[in-house]
Design a protein around this motif. Sequence first.
Motif, PDB file in Angstrom:
ATOM      1  N   PHE A  65       0.863  -1.176   0.000  1.00 41.17           N
ATOM      2  CA  PHE A  65       0.000   0.000   0.000  1.00 41.17           C
ATOM      3  C   PHE A  65       0.900   1.227   0.000  1.00 41.17           C
ATOM      4  CE2 PHE A  65      -2.211  -3.527   1.884  1.00 41.17           C
ATOM      5  CZ  PHE A  65      -3.466  -3.468   1.289  1.00 41.17           C
ATOM      6  N   ILE A  66       0.821   2.032  -1.061  1.00 38.31           N
ATOM      7  CA  ILE A  66       1.677   3.199  -1.208  1.00 38.31           C
ATOM      8  C   ILE A  66       0.878   4.430  -0.812  1.00 38.31           C
ATOM      9  CG2 ILE A  66       3.101   4.581  -2.777  1.00 38.31           C
ATOM     10  CD1 ILE A  66       2.216   1.228  -4.027  1.00 38.31           C
ATOM     11  N   SER A  67       1.366   5.132   0.223  1.00 36.08           N
ATOM     12  CA  SER A  67       0.702   6.360   0.675  1.00 36.08           C
ATOM     13  C   SER A  67       0.773   7.416  -0.419  1.00 36.08           C
ATOM     14  CB  SER A  67       1.393   6.907   1.928  1.00 36.08           C
ATOM     15  OG  SER A  67       1.166   6.060   3.017  1.00 36.08           O
ATOM     16  N   GLY A  68      -0.081   8.396  -0.300  1.00 39.76           N
ATOM     17  CA  GLY A  68      -0.089   9.489  -1.263  1.00 39.76           C
ATOM     18  C   GLY A  68       1.287  10.117  -1.382  1.00 39.76           C
ATOM     19  N   GLN A  69       1.822  10.089  -2.602  1.00 40.07           N
ATOM     20  CA  GLN A  69       3.112  10.696  -2.898  1.00 40.07           C
ATOM     21  C   GLN A  69       2.867  11.966  -3.696  1.00 40.07           C
ATOM     22  OE1 GLN A  69       6.161   9.233  -1.767  1.00 40.07           O
ATOM     23  NE2 GLN A  69       4.571   8.127  -0.640  1.00 40.07           N
ATOM     24  N   GLY A  70       3.671  12.971  -3.423  1.00 41.04           N
ATOM     25  CA  GLY A  70       3.540  14.232  -4.128  1.00 41.04           C
ATOM     26  C   GLY A  70       4.867  14.667  -4.707  1.00 41.04           C
ATOM     27  N   PRO A  71       4.897  15.850  -5.298  1.00 38.06           N
ATOM     28  CA  PRO A  71       6.119  16.366  -5.915  1.00 38.06           C
ATOM     29  C   PRO A  71       7.053  16.976  -4.866  1.00 38.06           C
ATOM     30  CG  PRO A  71       4.354  17.921  -6.229  1.00 38.06           C
ATOM     31  CD  PRO A  71       3.751  16.729  -5.536  1.00 38.06           C
ATOM     32  N   ILE A  72       7.514  16.132  -3.971  1.00 41.22           N
ATOM     33  CA  ILE A  72       8.363  16.577  -2.870  1.00 41.22           C
ATOM     34  C   ILE A  72       9.809  16.205  -3.179  1.00 41.22           C
ATOM     35  CG2 ILE A  72       8.790  16.426  -0.382  1.00 41.22           C
ATOM     36  CD1 ILE A  72       6.037  17.640  -1.142  1.00 41.22           C
ATOM     37  N   GLY A  73      10.691  17.198  -3.154  1.00 45.37           N
ATOM     38  CA  GLY A  73      12.108  16.967  -3.418  1.00 45.37           C
ATOM     39  C   GLY A  73      12.800  16.333  -2.236  1.00 45.37           C
ATOM     40  N   LYS A  74      14.054  15.976  -2.437  1.00 44.52           N
ATOM     41  CA  LYS A  74      14.845  15.351  -1.375  1.00 44.52           C
ATOM     42  C   LYS A  74      15.030  16.288  -0.181  1.00 44.52           C
ATOM     43  CE  LYS A  74      17.268  12.239  -4.524  1.00 44.52           C
ATOM     44  NZ  LYS A  74      16.225  11.295  -4.536  1.00 44.52           N
ATOM     45  N   ASP A  75      14.840  17.598  -0.405  1.00 48.50           N
ATOM     46  CA  ASP A  75      14.956  18.579   0.677  1.00 48.50           C
ATOM     47  C   ASP A  75      13.667  18.702   1.491  1.00 48.50           C
ATOM     48  OD1 ASP A  75      13.305  19.872  -1.142  1.00 48.50           O
ATOM     49  OD2 ASP A  75      14.575  21.639  -1.338  1.00 48.50           O
ATOM     50  N   GLY A  76      12.622  17.923   1.114  1.00 43.36           N
ATOM     51  CA  GLY A  76      11.363  17.953   1.844  1.00 43.36           C
ATOM     52  C   GLY A  76      10.435  19.083   1.419  1.00 43.36           C
ATOM     53  N   LYS A  77      10.775  19.778   0.350  1.00 40.90           N
ATOM     54  CA  LYS A  77       9.955  20.897  -0.131  1.00 40.90           C
ATOM     55  C   LYS A  77       9.293  20.545  -1.453  1.00 40.90           C
ATOM     56  CE  LYS A  77      12.573  24.239   2.324  1.00 40.90           C
ATOM     57  NZ  LYS A  77      13.518  25.230   2.434  1.00 40.90           N
ATOM     58  N   THR A  78       8.147  21.162  -1.694  1.00 41.55           N
ATOM     59  CA  THR A  78       7.426  20.950  -2.941  1.00 41.55           C
ATOM     60  C   THR A  78       8.245  21.483  -4.111  1.00 41.55           C
ATOM     61  OG1 THR A  78       5.318  21.134  -1.795  1.00 41.55           O
ATOM     62  CG2 THR A  78       5.270  21.421  -4.176  1.00 41.55           C
ATOM     63  N   VAL A  79       8.383  20.654  -5.142  1.00 38.86           N
ATOM     64  CA  VAL A  79       9.107  21.038  -6.346  1.00 38.86           C
ATOM     65  C   VAL A  79       8.193  21.926  -7.190  1.00 38.86           C
ATOM     66  CG1 VAL A  79      10.153  20.161  -8.475  1.00 38.86           C
ATOM     67  CG2 VAL A  79      10.486  18.937  -6.306  1.00 38.86           C
ATOM     68  N   ALA A  80       8.686  23.091  -7.547  1.00 39.29           N
ATOM     69  CA  ALA A  80       7.908  24.012  -8.387  1.00 39.29           C
ATOM     70  C   ALA A  80       7.863  23.487  -9.815  1.00 39.29           C
ATOM     71  CB  ALA A  80       8.533  25.408  -8.351  1.00 39.29           C
ATOM     72  N   GLY A  81       6.877  23.932 -10.560  1.00 39.53           N
ATOM     73  CA  GLY A  81       6.794  23.550 -11.964  1.00 39.53           C
ATOM     74  C   GLY A  81       5.359  23.305 -12.378  1.00 39.53           C
ATOM     75  N   ASP A  82       5.193  23.074 -13.673  1.00 36.14           N
ATOM     76  CA  ASP A  82       3.858  22.818 -14.209  1.00 36.14           C
ATOM     77  C   ASP A  82       3.408  21.409 -13.833  1.00 36.14           C
ATOM     78  OD1 ASP A  82       5.268  21.108 -15.909  1.00 36.14           O
ATOM     79  OD2 ASP A  82       4.835  22.239 -17.731  1.00 36.14           O
ATOM     80  N   ILE A  83       2.223  21.031 -14.269  1.00 42.28           N
ATOM     81  CA  ILE A  83       1.663  19.736 -13.881  1.00 42.28           C
ATOM     82  C   ILE A  83       2.507  18.577 -14.404  1.00 42.28           C
ATOM     83  CG2 ILE A  83       0.048  19.526 -15.832  1.00 42.28           C
ATOM     84  CD1 ILE A  83      -0.456  18.369 -12.140  1.00 42.28           C
ATOM     85  N   LYS A  84       3.125  18.733 -15.565  1.00 36.11           N
ATOM     86  CA  LYS A  84       3.959  17.652 -16.092  1.00 36.11           C
ATOM     87  C   LYS A  84       5.176  17.435 -15.195  1.00 36.11           C
ATOM     88  CE  LYS A  84       2.510  18.093 -20.874  1.00 36.11           C
ATOM     89  NZ  LYS A  84       2.920  18.342 -22.260  1.00 36.11           N
ATOM     90  N   MET A  85       5.820  18.499 -14.767  1.00 37.09           N
ATOM     91  CA  MET A  85       6.975  18.386 -13.880  1.00 37.09           C
ATOM     92  C   MET A  85       6.547  17.796 -12.533  1.00 37.09           C
ATOM     93  SD  MET A  85      10.091  18.663 -12.975  1.00 37.09           S
ATOM     94  CE  MET A  85      10.970  19.694 -14.110  1.00 37.09           C
ATOM     95  N   GLN A  86       5.440  18.316 -11.970  1.00 31.71           N
ATOM     96  CA  GLN A  86       4.989  17.812 -10.674  1.00 31.71           C
ATOM     97  C   GLN A  86       4.557  16.344 -10.766  1.00 31.71           C
ATOM     98  OE1 GLN A  86       2.531  20.079  -8.096  1.00 31.71           O
ATOM     99  NE2 GLN A  86       4.025  21.729  -7.950  1.00 31.71           N
ATOM    100  N   THR A  87       3.955  15.942 -11.877  1.00 26.72           N
ATOM    101  CA  THR A  87       3.559  14.538 -12.046  1.00 26.72           C
ATOM    102  C   THR A  87       4.785  13.650 -12.131  1.00 26.72           C
ATOM    103  OG1 THR A  87       1.516  15.190 -13.179  1.00 26.72           O
ATOM    104  CG2 THR A  87       2.254  12.910 -13.500  1.00 26.72           C
ATOM    105  N   ARG A  88       5.795  14.088 -12.872  1.00 28.24           N
ATOM    106  CA  ARG A  88       7.027  13.302 -13.020  1.00 28.24           C
ATOM    107  C   ARG A  88       7.697  13.079 -11.658  1.00 28.24           C
ATOM    108  NH1 ARG A  88       8.678  12.246 -17.336  1.00 28.24           N
ATOM    109  NH2 ARG A  88       8.038  14.135 -18.438  1.00 28.24           N
ATOM    110  N   VAL A  89       7.853  14.149 -10.882  1.00 26.42           N
ATOM    111  CA  VAL A  89       8.487  14.028  -9.563  1.00 26.42           C
ATOM    112  C   VAL A  89       7.641  13.147  -8.645  1.00 26.42           C
ATOM    113  CG1 VAL A  89       9.246  15.294  -7.508  1.00 26.42           C
ATOM    114  CG2 VAL A  89       9.729  16.208  -9.790  1.00 26.42           C
ATOM    115  N   ILE A 115      -0.625  17.820  -7.413  1.00 24.33           N
ATOM    116  CA  ILE A 115      -0.955  16.405  -7.629  1.00 24.33           C
ATOM    117  C   ILE A 115      -0.484  15.570  -6.451  1.00 24.33           C
ATOM    118  CG2 ILE A 115       1.193  16.035  -8.927  1.00 24.33           C
ATOM    119  CD1 ILE A 115      -0.425  13.995 -10.655  1.00 24.33           C
ATOM    120  N   GLU A 116      -1.207  14.494  -6.205  1.00 29.82           N
ATOM    121  CA  GLU A 116      -0.813  13.471  -5.238  1.00 29.82           C
ATOM    122  C   GLU A 116      -1.320  12.140  -5.776  1.00 29.82           C
ATOM    123  OE1 GLU A 116      -1.609  12.329  -0.545  1.00 29.82           O
ATOM    124  OE2 GLU A 116      -1.825  14.404  -1.189  1.00 29.82           O
ATOM    125  N   ILE A 117      -0.518  11.085  -5.631  1.00 32.33           N
ATOM    126  CA  ILE A 117      -0.900   9.763  -6.139  1.00 32.33           C
ATOM    127  C   ILE A 117      -0.640   8.711  -5.067  1.00 32.33           C
ATOM    128  CG2 ILE A 117      -0.516   7.994  -7.909  1.00 32.33           C
ATOM    129  CD1 ILE A 117       0.438  10.233  -9.780  1.00 32.33           C
TER     130      ILE A 117
END
Length: 126
Positions: free
Chosen positions: A27-51, A114-116
């Motif tokens: 069971f994978i908890s909701g993952q978001g566009p969070i960088g290794k520094d613990g902060k949300t990665v800026a960018g459009d939806i394609k960038m945020q989806t990729r991260v 986004i969160e998945i």
Amino acid sequence: MRKQAIGNNRIGGLPFSAGVKYGDLLFISGQGPIGKDGKTVAGDIKMQTRVTLENFRDVVEAAGAKMNDVVQTTVYLKDLADYQGMNEVYSSFFSDPKPARATLRADLLFGMSIEIQGIAAFRRSQ
């Protein structure tokens, strides 16, 4: 059977596991566009989806599974107008047959667009 925590929660201090393995399921908890520094990665939806999907894949692989083992996902979008851009990137992370999926609009935390979350099933040979 006992539960086993998998992966690291990128946002410290929150009371949940990145993933939980229980028997043949992950069971994978909701993952978001969070960088290794613990902060949300800026960018459009394609960038945020990729991260987001790279983070999702990190949890899957930490459990010894593969993205092809993912059987279900739930995608949360801040803005449903981002659906097409999300789909373009999402489809590149999964081969056919793709996981069953629901997509919902949601108010998301930390400035995420986004969160998945999802479920993977281990093959008996693993």
